[in-house]
Design an enzyme around this catalytic site. Sequence first.
Site, PDB file in Angstrom:
ATOM      1  N   HIS A 183       0.820  -1.217   0.000  1.00 48.79           N
ATOM      2  CA  HIS A 183       0.000   0.000   0.000  1.00 48.79           C
ATOM      3  C   HIS A 183       0.852   1.265   0.000  1.00 48.79           C
ATOM      4  CE1 HIS A 183       0.476  -0.336   4.491  1.00 48.79           C
ATOM      5  NE2 HIS A 183       0.557   0.976   4.378  1.00 48.79           N
ATOM      6  N   ASP A 214       0.223  -7.573   1.172  1.00 47.93           N
ATOM      7  CA  ASP A 214       0.651  -6.199   1.451  1.00 47.93           C
ATOM      8  C   ASP A 214       2.167  -6.082   1.515  1.00 47.93           C
ATOM      9  OD1 ASP A 214       0.457  -3.518   1.846  1.00 47.93           O
ATOM     10  OD2 ASP A 214      -0.421  -3.620   3.850  1.00 47.93           O
ATOM     11  N   SER A 292       4.672   2.250   7.954  1.00 51.56           N
ATOM     12  CA  SER A 292       4.379   1.133   7.056  1.00 51.56           C
ATOM     13  C   SER A 292       5.596   0.757   6.226  1.00 51.56           C
ATOM     14  CB  SER A 292       3.217   1.487   6.128  1.00 51.56           C
ATOM     15  OG  SER A 292       2.039   1.681   6.869  1.00 51.56           O
TER      16      SER A 292
END
Length: 460
Positions: A183, A214, A292
Site C-alpha cells: 500500500h 501487502d 508502514s
Amino acid sequence: GGGGGGGAAAITAASKGKEKEKEKEKEKEKERVRMLTLLRTVAKIRSSSSSSSSSCLLRHRPLATSLVRNGVISNRTSEDGGLWLFSTFSPTFYHSTTISNQVELEVEVEVEVEVEDSGIIPPPPSPPYEYGGAIEVALDSVVKIFTVASSPNYFLPWQNKSQRETMGSGFVLSGRRILTNAHVVADHTFVLVRKHGSPNKYRAHVHAIGHECDLAILHVDDPDFWNGMTSLHLGHIPFLQQAVAVVGYPQGGDNISVTKGVVSRVEPTQYVHGATQLMAIQIDAAINPGNSGGPAIMGDKVAGVAFQNLSGAENIGYIIPVPVIKHFISGVEECGKYVGFCSLGLSCQPTENVQLREYFRMGNEMTGVLVSKINPLSDAHRILKKDDIILAFDGVPIANDGTVPFRNRERITFDHLVSMKKPNETAKIRVLRDGIQYEFTVTLQPVSLNIFYIVIMKAI
C-alpha cells in the site's frame, strides 16, 4: 519466696534469650541489606547478549560465601575458586534478583562500573542488545520512501484521479532489494527512496508487488545509493512478551524513529489492504502512518514488517510475520513475479453444535469443520463435496472451531496451513462423508481470495 525468685530469674533469662535472638535477626538483616546494597552497586553488568541469563565473576571468597549464605542468587564455583553469580535476564535492561525471603531487587544495567575492593570482575562488553542494536543496524538499512500515486477513477474510467504524495518506510534485504508494504507504492507513478543521513533521493522501481499480503520489492539502479548500505536478515516468529523495536519514518518528523514494545498476540488477521486473512503479529509498540514497510527488529534480525494498526484502540499495531515474508519472496524468486497464496477454495462452518455433529454422524472422538461452499475453479471442486466434514489437513487434526495447534498452547485457524503451501503442492485431506472416512490428495493453487477464501463462519 525462693520459688518465685527462681521463676523471675527464668523469665529474665528467657527475655535475654529473646533479645539476643532479636539482635541476631537485626544483625542478619543488616548483613542482608549490606549485601543487597553491595550487590546493587557492584553487580551492574552490561548484559547485551540475547541469552537467557547473564553473570559476573566474584573472586572475593568471603563475600561470595556471605552472598550464598543469604540466598541472594544462584551460584557455581569456577575453576580458579571464584564464584559465578547468575541473575534472571529481563528485556528492559534490568536484572531481577530474588532472594530467600522473596524480596525482589532490580539492579539497573550500566556499561562499566568500578567499585573499590568489591572483587567483582565484570565480563567483557558484548554487542548491543535489542533496542540499541536495532538503532545501529537500522541506520544503514532502513530507508524513507516517497511515492507519487494516481488511483483509477471508477466513476470516470477513462481517466485517473489527481496525483497524491505518500510516504512510508522500507529496509534493505540481501541482493540489493528493498522490502516495503504494497500500500506504500500502490498505484504509483514514480517512487523515490532516501537513506538515513543523506539529503539525496534516488529513483526506485517496483520489481514485484503482492496486494494480497501487502508486500512489495523495490530495486534502485543507481550504484551510489548502495554505498554504505547493509542488509537485514529475517528471523523467526517471536513468542509472546518478546521485545521488538519498530524502526521507520512515521508522521510527526522527518528523521528515523524507533518505538519499542512487546509481542501481544500471534494469529491470522484481516489484512486491510488486500482484504485477506493471513497470519499477523500484534504488538503494543506505536505504529503510525509512515511506519508502514519499516522492520520490527528483535535482537539483530527482522521479526516482521509494520503494516497496520487498529483504529479506535490503544497500543494495537500489527506486523507481517517472517513466514509470510519468506513465502512472498520465494515466490518472486522462483517465478520472477508475485504468485499469490494458496487456498482450498472453500467456505467452512464450525461443528461445535451437538445436533449438527449427530446429524453428520461424527463420533465423540471426531473433530472437524463442515464444507458449505466450494469454488468451482479450485482443484477441491472435483474431489470434495458439499456437506463433507474435513477432519485433518496434512495429518494435523482440525478442531470443531476450525483451529489447529500452534506452538505453546496457542491455536490458529487451519487456513494458515493452507496459505503456507506453495503453488502446485499437494496436501492430504481426511474427510468424513456419509459416516465413512476418506483420504484425498488435493493440488493447491492460488485462488482469488477476494471471491472465495477459507473463512470460519460463526453460527447465529
